[in-house]
Design a protein around this motif. Structure first.
Motif, PDB file in Angstrom:
ATOM      1  N   LEU A  57       0.098   5.673  -8.646  1.00  0.00           N
ATOM      2  CA  LEU A  57       1.511   6.208  -8.296  1.00  0.00           C
ATOM      3  C   LEU A  57       1.529   7.237  -7.225  1.00  0.00           C
ATOM      4  O   LEU A  57       2.630   7.543  -6.678  1.00  0.00           O
ATOM      5  N   VAL A  63       7.962   9.018  -5.889  1.00  0.00           N
ATOM      6  CA  VAL A  63       7.392   9.428  -7.231  1.00  0.00           C
ATOM      7  C   VAL A  63       6.223   9.812  -6.765  1.00  0.00           C
ATOM      8  O   VAL A  63       5.809  10.873  -7.923  1.00  0.00           O
ATOM      9  N   ASN A  64       5.463   9.813  -5.869  1.00  0.00           N
ATOM     10  CA  ASN A  64       4.270  10.677  -5.589  1.00  0.00           C
ATOM     11  C   ASN A  64       4.412  12.113  -5.575  1.00  0.00           C
ATOM     12  O   ASN A  64       3.409  13.022  -6.092  1.00  0.00           O
TER      13      ASN A  64
END
Length: 114
Positions: A57, A63-64
């Motif tokens: 991810l 999202v990171n």
């Protein structure tokens, strides 16, 4: 003048690398891992004791950022620090990793904070 700025910049970079190196060694990981792209993220996920999915991810935009914050908070907790310290690791790592690495914090990888 440019040479002085370059030397100071280089010294700060070395200090930051040393802080992360010491943090990894305290956690029982190889210190040189901080120098290897991608592997350093994997090692941080291992220190935080998160599933390998968190490593994957980390490569998804937006999202990171959330995942890195969660990993940093977990790393801080593993060293007996607060969630606020984990936020500091995320956004001011050049200050907080040397504090963690050179300070008296000890790694507790056996506790379950989740």
């Amino acid at each position: 003048m440019v040479a002085v700025i370059g030397i100071v910049y280089f010294a700060i970079i070395i200090f930051c690398i040393a802080g992360v190196w010491k943090t990894l060694v305290k956690a029982g990981q190889p210190g040189w891992a901080c120098l290897i792209p991608f592997y350093n993220i994997y090692v941080m996920v291992e220190i935080a004791r998160r599933p390998i999915l968190y490593f994957v991810l980390c490569f998804i935009p937006v999202v990171n950022l959330v995942i890195i914050i969660l990993i940093s908070i977990d790393i801080a907790k593993r060293f007996g620090k607060s969630a606020g310290f984990g936020i500091g690791l995320t956004f001011l790592g050049f200050i907080f990793y040397p504090i963690l690495g050179f300070g008296d914090a000890t790694y507790d990888g056996n506790s379950n904070f989740n």
